[in-house]
Every structure is written in C-alpha cells, then in structure tokens.
Design a protein around this motif. Sequence first.
Motif, PDB file in Angstrom:
ATOM      1  N   ILE A 196       0.838  -1.874  -0.225  1.00 53.36           N
ATOM      2  CA  ILE A 196      -0.552   0.090  -0.091  1.00 53.36           C
ATOM      3  C   ILE A 196       0.614   1.340  -0.018  1.00 53.36           C
ATOM      4  O   ILE A 196       1.945   1.261   0.378  1.00 53.36           O
ATOM      5  N   ILE A 197       0.228   2.366  -0.224  1.00 55.35           N
ATOM      6  CA  ILE A 197       1.173   3.791  -0.038  1.00 55.35           C
ATOM      7  C   ILE A 197       0.844   3.964   0.959  1.00 55.35           C
ATOM      8  O   ILE A 197       0.219   4.496   2.059  1.00 55.35           O
ATOM      9  N   PHE A 198       1.839   4.921   1.657  1.00 54.07           N
ATOM     10  CA  PHE A 198       2.179   5.207   2.930  1.00 54.07           C
ATOM     11  C   PHE A 198       1.037   6.441   3.303  1.00 54.07           C
ATOM     12  O   PHE A 198       0.293   6.333   4.647  1.00 54.07           O
ATOM     13  N   ARG A 199      -0.192   6.801   2.270  1.00 54.69           N
ATOM     14  CA  ARG A 199      -0.139   8.048   2.715  1.00 54.69           C
ATOM     15  C   ARG A 199      -1.905   7.262   2.629  1.00 54.69           C
ATOM     16  O   ARG A 199      -2.694   8.031   3.360  1.00 54.69           O
ATOM     17  N   GLU A 200      -2.465   6.238   2.454  1.00 53.97           N
ATOM     18  CA  GLU A 200      -3.771   5.519   2.609  1.00 53.97           C
ATOM     19  C   GLU A 200      -3.846   5.351   3.928  1.00 53.97           C
ATOM     20  O   GLU A 200      -5.251   5.287   4.258  1.00 53.97           O
ATOM     21  N   VAL A 201      -2.832   5.102   4.602  1.00 55.05           N
ATOM     22  CA  VAL A 201      -3.231   4.165   5.619  1.00 55.05           C
ATOM     23  C   VAL A 201      -3.722   5.859   7.046  1.00 55.05           C
ATOM     24  O   VAL A 201      -4.978   6.290   6.935  1.00 55.05           O
ATOM     25  N   HIS A 202      -3.595   7.370   6.239  1.00 50.71           N
ATOM     26  CA  HIS A 202      -4.298   8.193   7.037  1.00 50.71           C
ATOM     27  C   HIS A 202      -5.348   8.815   6.455  1.00 50.71           C
ATOM     28  O   HIS A 202      -6.864   9.105   7.284  1.00 50.71           O
ATOM     29  N   ALA A 203      -5.923   8.760   4.626  1.00 50.99           N
ATOM     30  CA  ALA A 203      -6.719   8.272   4.112  1.00 50.99           C
ATOM     31  C   ALA A 203      -7.734   7.979   4.894  1.00 50.99           C
ATOM     32  O   ALA A 203      -9.294   8.084   4.926  1.00 50.99           O
ATOM     33  N   GLU A 204      -7.626   6.255   5.273  1.00 49.23           N
ATOM     34  CA  GLU A 204      -8.878   5.211   5.685  1.00 49.23           C
ATOM     35  C   GLU A 204      -9.014   5.686   7.227  1.00 49.23           C
ATOM     36  O   GLU A 204     -10.059   5.885   7.680  1.00 49.23           O
ATOM     37  N   ALA A 205      -7.757   6.293   8.032  1.00 50.05           N
ATOM     38  CA  ALA A 205      -8.689   6.776   9.128  1.00 50.05           C
ATOM     39  C   ALA A 205      -9.398   8.079   8.841  1.00 50.05           C
ATOM     40  O   ALA A 205     -10.908   8.531  10.029  1.00 50.05           O
ATOM     41  N   MET A 206      -9.019   9.418   8.498  1.00 54.59           N
ATOM     42  CA  MET A 206      -9.743  10.221   7.510  1.00 54.59           C
ATOM     43  C   MET A 206     -10.601   9.960   7.062  1.00 54.59           C
ATOM     44  O   MET A 206     -12.584  10.495   7.379  1.00 54.59           O
ATOM     45  N   GLY A 211      -1.579  14.459  11.350  1.00 50.60           N
ATOM     46  CA  GLY A 211      -1.566  13.256  10.015  1.00 50.60           C
ATOM     47  C   GLY A 211      -1.886  12.698  11.454  1.00 50.60           C
ATOM     48  O   GLY A 211      -1.476  12.307  12.245  1.00 50.60           O
ATOM     49  N   THR A 212      -1.922  11.042  10.574  1.00 49.71           N
ATOM     50  CA  THR A 212      -2.119  10.139  11.546  1.00 49.71           C
ATOM     51  C   THR A 212      -1.146   9.290  11.370  1.00 49.71           C
ATOM     52  O   THR A 212      -1.543   7.898  12.451  1.00 49.71           O
ATOM     53  N   SER A 213       0.429   9.464  11.137  1.00 46.44           N
ATOM     54  CA  SER A 213       1.465   8.518  11.026  1.00 46.44           C
ATOM     55  C   SER A 213       2.409   9.369  10.689  1.00 46.44           C
ATOM     56  O   SER A 213       2.446  10.152   9.543  1.00 46.44           O
ATOM     57  N   HIS A 214       3.724   8.871  11.092  1.00 46.63           N
ATOM     58  CA  HIS A 214       4.824   9.154  11.302  1.00 46.63           C
ATOM     59  C   HIS A 214       5.769   7.909  11.282  1.00 46.63           C
ATOM     60  O   HIS A 214       5.242   6.915  12.625  1.00 46.63           O
ATOM     61  N   HIS A 215       6.518   8.002  10.601  1.00 42.28           N
ATOM     62  CA  HIS A 215       7.864   6.752  10.717  1.00 42.28           C
ATOM     63  C   HIS A 215       8.796   6.782  12.862  1.00 42.28           C
ATOM     64  O   HIS A 215       8.334   7.643  12.452  1.00 42.28           O
TER      65      HIS A 215
END
Length: 472
Positions: A335-345, A380-384
């Motif tokens: 998956i693409i990392f930004r998709e994690v944020h999009a799903e939470a949003m 944002g929802t995620s960071h490394h």
Amino acid sequence: METPAANDTVGTQDRTETPGTSNRSTTPSSTAFRDYIGQGWAERDDVLPPAREVASYARKRRDAVSEAFTGKRLVIEAGSLKVRSNDCDYPFRAHSAFSHLTGWGSDSEPDSVLVFEPTADGHDVTLYFRERADRTSSEFYANPTIGEFWIGARPSLAQVASDLDLATAHLDAFTATDDDVTLEDDALATFTSELRLVKDDYEIAQLQAAVDATQRGFDDVIADFPRIIREPRGERAVEGVFYTRARLDGNAVGYDTIAASGPHACILHWTRNDGPVVPGDLMLMDAGVELDSLYTADITRTLPASGTFTDVQRMIYEAVREAADAAFAIVRPGIIFREVHAEAMRVIAEKTAEWGLLPVSAEEAQRPENQFHRRYMVHGTSHHLGLDVHDCAQARRDMYHDGEVTEGMVFTIEPGLYFQPDDLTVPEEFRGIGVRIEDDILVTADGAVNLSAAIPRTADEVEAWIAEKTSK
C-alpha cells in the motif's frame, strides 16, 4: 552543584579553560599540587568488552552507505554539547545518523566523528573521538566538561574499538578537507534518513522493548492517579511519574511528555503541563521511553480522570478508536503510506457527519477542495518511528508520504478528535474534549503487528485498567 574550575593551562590534551569560570576558580595551580594529584592512582582496569549486539547490524548499515557513495570521503559528526545555562550543558545526545551507523547510544562521546575514507574497493571507516586524558594531565581534575573527576570514567580508544567492532583513533588525528561530504549535504542526509525507513531485527526488538517500558510508565501514572488528582498542577505529576520510569528502564523520554487534561487535550503539543487533572475530565497522555540505544516508543492514551467515561466522552473515544482500527486494518506491504491517513480520515469524516457537525456529507467533506472534517483533526495520522520519534525526516516525499509500505517499517497510527472549548460549530457538551489514541505498528510480510496492543485501547479496557491500578 559544584562550581566548575577554570585553569590557566590550555592545550589539546588539557582543555581546561571553561568560559565564564576564570573569575571564580579556586583550583590549585601550583607545580607541587599538580605533581601530587597526578600520582598515587591504582592501575586502570582496562578490560576490553565484547562487541555489543548492534555492532554487526551497524556494520551492514555502513556497508550500504559506502556502496552508495563510492570514492567520496564521508564525515558524519556526533555533534557537540550545547550550553543550557552559563557553564551547565544539556545532556548529550548524538546525531541519529551517527548513532545508527556506529551503534553508539546514550554513551556516545561528544565531538566524535565517523569518517569513511575512500579506498580502491570501498571505504576504510574510523571512529575518531577524544581519548581520555592521562591522570598527570590537569584535564583529569580541572575540566568540568570532559575531566573524569567531574563526569566519571571515560572509555579508551581500545575499549570503544572492541565494544563497537570499529577502528578508532584520537580526535586530534582527524583533519577535515574541503571535499568532505557531511550531513549538511542533502544527498548524504537523505540517504542516511531513508536507510532507517526499514528496520532490522535489532531495531525492531529495541522498539518493542521501548514500548514495553512505556506501558510500565503508563501503569505507574494510573496507579498514582489519586495523588495526581490532589495536586494543583497534576499534569506535572503525570510528567514526573512517567519520567521516573523512563530513567529507570531507559535513558530518558524520547520527547517532551504531553500530559494534557481537560481542554488542554485540544492543544496538540501541550507540554507546559501546568494544569490540574480534574475528575470528570479526560487526560490525554502522549509519552515514550527512550532506551539507552536511543530507540523510542511513541504512545498516546486518553484516560478518564475519574475512572469512567461519560456517555459523550465514550462516544468520541470509540469513534477515534474505530478510525485507528480501520487504518490498522489496511496496513500491509504494497500500500502507499498516505493511504493509512486517508482511511482514518474516512472514519473521522463519517463520524463528524453523523453527529451533524459538517456542512456537507462525509463523501463531499473528503474531497480535496473541502476537508471540513479536518477542522477537528488537523494533524497527520502516521509518522515513522525509530531513533527519532519522527524518524526518517529527511527522506524524500516519494519514499515517505507517497512511498510504498514495506516489511520492516515501523510507524505510528494516531487519529484524534479535538473539540476546542470555544468552537461554536459543535454541541456544548463536546467542547473541551480532546481524544487521541496512538499505537506503534510494525509491518510484516503479510500484514502488520501492533507493538503496543498490550496497552489497553477500548473504552471498556481503559476503565478496567484504571480500576485495577488504582485499587492496589
């Protein structure tokens, strides 16, 4: 605190001049004193330690850097001490790239330099640092920055070489050149940052250990809730209790603890922590233990100070948890990392629309030109996560935000909802409520593992957790 002593003997080995102290120095400087203090010491026990566990991993990381910068002389500095006030320094923490490539953690020496010297088939790598002074030197007793009388035993070149399985040399032997590639160079900074995007087995184990220590810190705070609630500045008590655990089980905290009670929970980076923890309010605690290896956890839990959620608090809390769970459910390689944020949003948009807070539907709110739901979650929802709480920060966007998720990555999932106390777009009973739930996630070959799953997450689990810890 003792007054640092200045001395009028200055040299490469002595380094005894301390700015701002010459006007109050009482250190004896007579030849007789110097001769006397320089003798009568037992022989040092200079046992060479075995190579630490991280040494083999650090070597592989250096090999990757060497391969990427063929023919270049690379100079990676640990950094220097920074003055906190007059002649007091902040605790030293080496640059994360330096620590990653040497394996040196909280015991790193200030001003050290890792040098990749180009050769016909790669690089010779040497770690330069300031060798401890002989006890006949005034540095030993008169220099408060590096003298062993002041800061304790320092390692020898041979000990560090054995410990890190890495060639060492005295800092005096290092010479910079105009052709050196340093971390000021974008290419090297980017490469060393992206090198940390995927964690090796050692790093994963360290991050799990940091999470486990952080869980114990949360347990300590909850167990002390009765006292914390009595304190006029209970948020500071939260911070102090957690810091004690961080020092017992690790090096320190990985970042300033957020202990945000009541409406302070709506301030995303609230670190003043000077308010009370009031029964009936929620207390948002965002904290992480940093181990001696410098790897840190990053966990947030939102706790009802009285032990139970109100109906409105529970509704908001469970909405945030649903967003976190939805984001976690899609994590897998590819998956693409930004998709994690999009799903939470997506969940945040649906919940805020369901509660009548948005001027449009959830679907319309998620369009790039709208984003009305983001009023209630602007971050944002995620960071490394790794050596830095916001790890890999110099990575390119197409490797980070727009990058493909791969096995071995570790990042946070941390949605939230924040209803400011003066926000007239929300019902009065929502105002002043802030909720965030944050977990540390490891990407596996076919999905993901929540490294912090053992820390209670659901509203029911949180209430039971508080009841258990405060009843002892």
